[in-house]
Structures are given as structure tokens and as C-alpha cells.
Scaffold this motif. Sequence first.
Motif, PDB file in Angstrom:
ATOM      1  N   THR A 183      -8.644 -16.697 -52.508  1.00 22.74           N
ATOM      2  CA  THR A 183      -8.629 -15.477 -53.235  1.00 22.74           C
ATOM      3  C   THR A 183      -8.112 -14.390 -52.727  1.00 22.74           C
ATOM      4  O   THR A 183      -7.228 -13.604 -53.533  1.00 22.74           O
ATOM      5  N   GLY A 192      -5.949 -14.140 -50.464  1.00 22.67           N
ATOM      6  CA  GLY A 192      -4.495 -14.442 -50.154  1.00 22.67           C
ATOM      7  C   GLY A 192      -3.795 -14.459 -51.574  1.00 22.67           C
ATOM      8  O   GLY A 192      -2.712 -13.623 -51.352  1.00 22.67           O
ATOM      9  N   ASP A 193      -4.320 -14.962 -52.511  1.00 26.68           N
ATOM     10  CA  ASP A 193      -3.625 -14.862 -53.786  1.00 26.68           C
ATOM     11  C   ASP A 193      -3.532 -13.277 -54.336  1.00 26.68           C
ATOM     12  O   ASP A 193      -2.592 -12.834 -54.976  1.00 26.68           O
ATOM     13  N   ARG A 194      -4.808 -12.575 -54.114  1.00 24.28           N
ATOM     14  CA  ARG A 194      -4.845 -11.223 -54.539  1.00 24.28           C
ATOM     15  C   ARG A 194      -3.848 -10.407 -53.753  1.00 24.28           C
ATOM     16  O   ARG A 194      -3.135  -9.499 -54.291  1.00 24.28           O
ATOM     17  N   HIS A 195      -3.344 -10.606 -52.520  1.00 23.90           N
ATOM     18  CA  HIS A 195      -2.568 -10.252 -51.693  1.00 23.90           C
ATOM     19  C   HIS A 195      -1.214 -10.347 -52.175  1.00 23.90           C
ATOM     20  O   HIS A 195      -0.560  -9.506 -52.241  1.00 23.90           O
ATOM     21  N   ARG A 196      -0.952 -11.531 -52.653  1.00 23.12           N
ATOM     22  CA  ARG A 196       0.323 -11.732 -52.890  1.00 23.12           C
ATOM     23  C   ARG A 196       0.586 -11.087 -54.478  1.00 23.12           C
ATOM     24  O   ARG A 196       1.881 -10.624 -54.657  1.00 23.12           O
ATOM     25  N   GLU A 197      -0.200 -11.363 -55.255  1.00 18.03           N
ATOM     26  CA  GLU A 197      -0.423 -10.486 -56.576  1.00 18.03           C
ATOM     27  C   GLU A 197      -0.091  -8.984 -56.228  1.00 18.03           C
ATOM     28  O   GLU A 197       0.722  -8.437 -57.002  1.00 18.03           O
ATOM     29  N   VAL A 201       1.277  -7.513 -53.533  1.00 18.13           N
ATOM     30  CA  VAL A 201       2.483  -7.486 -52.975  1.00 18.13           C
ATOM     31  C   VAL A 201       3.463  -7.517 -54.071  1.00 18.13           C
ATOM     32  O   VAL A 201       4.655  -6.783 -54.263  1.00 18.13           O
ATOM     33  N   ASP A 202       3.418  -8.582 -54.901  1.00 17.73           N
ATOM     34  CA  ASP A 202       4.474  -8.623 -56.156  1.00 17.73           C
ATOM     35  C   ASP A 202       4.417  -7.463 -57.080  1.00 17.73           C
ATOM     36  O   ASP A 202       5.490  -7.218 -57.406  1.00 17.73           O
ATOM     37  N   THR A 203       3.251  -6.946 -57.263  1.00 15.54           N
ATOM     38  CA  THR A 203       3.128  -5.875 -58.236  1.00 15.54           C
ATOM     39  C   THR A 203       3.699  -4.668 -57.408  1.00 15.54           C
ATOM     40  O   THR A 203       4.401  -3.896 -58.205  1.00 15.54           O
TER      41      THR A 203
END
Length: 335
Positions: free
Chosen positions: A94, A96-101, A103-105
Motif C-alpha cells: 500500500t 508503495g502504491d501510495r508512493h507511486r501515486e 510521485v505521479d501527482t
Amino acid sequence: MSRLRKLNRRQAGLLAAAAVLCAADAASALTGHLGLALTVLGVFLCGVLGGLLLLARRLTGLLGAHRAAQRDVRQVLDHTQRRLLGAVEEMLLTAGDRHRELVDTLAAQQKAAANGTDRLLRAQTGEIEALVQLFQGFTPRAPMPTSGGFALNPTDLLDLVQLVRTRRPRLVLELGSGTSTVWIAYALEKTGGRLVSLDHDPGYAEKTRAALAAHGLTEVAEVRDAPLRPVLLDGRSFPWYDTDALADLREVDLLLIDGPPEKTGPDARYPAMRVLEDKLADAATVVFDDAHRHDEQAALRRWMETIEGLTQEGEAPGRHAVLSYRRMVRQLTPQ
């Protein structure tokens, strides 16, 4: 002695019985009754052996219970460890997914901010260029009022002045006075023509009159007070300029719709073309400011649908739209 005090009744009884047997055995041996002494000793040894067997059984039971408890504890620990590892793994996934989100945001926001900054810089550059061109075309005789905000931007003013230069209107009607009034008056002073501006705010109208006087343009332009009055159109009442201020106007060649202000009510500028169509020349130009706003876009669509001979002239720079009006003349066919 302290240990003897801690013995329970059962332990004290067993200890007392052992002491009695030992005493009896010793007494028998001392009195010469060897058989009795051996018998007592055998009973004592049998008691000791029985106690040892009972103790071994008890210890075996305790060992089994201890092993069972260990198995239970191990199972609980294994289950807890698996749940903990699963929870940690889920948290890591979670995170990692939040980190990617995130980073993308952040990347999207940085890109949008960069694009917004770039657009703002380009817009500012365009406004500065338009302002320079405006002052290159005229030499004001007094300080010019500020542009932007409620007033037209330099880009809009430049296009408006260019329309006056190229189309050379004889009569310009402006709805809402201010900075644009002075610029239009300077342009009309060169091309020949007259400007009439309406304003619903007496204080603002007087301020514009003072600016025209300071620039020596009162022979070219005038500002008329026109308080807002109810106008009934399509079953709705709109607050719009008092039509008495327009009674003497005919053949308007260029109409600038820059009022009433948005704060006076919804669809505040919709009545303009409906009320003023008969005041326009057979061939006229209409400049509609703030055409990017929702109410103004809705008014523009309704005008195009209901007013014959009204067309939009491509895409204008700035916030305004340029419309072309040609009066439709119907020829009567003989019966």
C-alpha cells in the motif's frame, strides 16, 4: 525452619509419617526386634518407592502439559508472525502504491505549474507588447487610466482600437465606461466619429468624464448616466440600462458590450442585442467583452440562434468576441 513453615498439610503429614517410620525402625533395631525393624524398613522403602513413582507420574504429566503449552504458544506465535508478516507486506504494498501515486501527482502538479507559469509569462508578454503598441499609436495628453481588472486588457484594447482604425465607424456606442472610453475616443479623434458611453454608476461615469476632460476628448466622446431599469424579455425581467438614454441614437456602426457588470445579476448582458438591434446600422460591428464567461457564452449562443444577420468573426485575441451584423431586408413578392 522457614522451609518447614511453608509445607502444606499433606506434605507435613507425609513427613511426619516418614519420621514415625524411621523412629519405629530405629526403636525396633535398638530393642533387638530385627524382623520388625526390617518390616518397618520395607514399608518405608515401599512408601518411598511409591512416592517416587507418583512423583515421576506427576512430573511426566507436567512435562506433557508443558510440551502442549509450548506447542500452543508456538502455534500462536506462528499464526501471529504470519499475520504480522502479511500485514507488514500489505502495508509495504500500500505504501508503495501510495508512493507511486504521490510521485505521479507531484509530477503532474509540477508539470501543470510549469505549464501555467509558461502560459502566464506568455500572456504577460503579450499584454506588454499590446500596451507598447497602444502607446506607439497615440501620444496621450494626460496620464492614461489603468487597464486590466474590470477594464479591458491591453490585448483587447489594441484589437478594439484597430477595429476603429480600419472600419472607421461614425457612431460608437459603449455599454459601460472607463479606460476603453479614453482609448476609443483617441482613435475616433484621428478617424472622425463620435462615442457615446452609458454607465449605471454615477460616480464611475463622473470619473470617466473627468478623464475625457483631462485628455481634451469631450468633443469626441460623452458619458451618459443610465441607471438600471427592469427590461422584460422572453418572460424574464433583466436589470438593464435605462433606454431613455438611447432615445436619440440611430445608425450605431460599432457596439461595445462591456456592461452591465456581472454582479448586477445573471445574464446581465443578454438584453443588449435584443434591445439595440434596431439602433444598429445596416452593417455594424459588435464587440462583446468577457465572452469566455459562462453567462456571456450562453447569451452569445442565444443571439446567434435568434438574431438574423449576426455572425461571429473568427477567434479574436484576448477575452472579447467580434461579431458582424448585417440587417436582413426581405423583399415583398407581389400577390
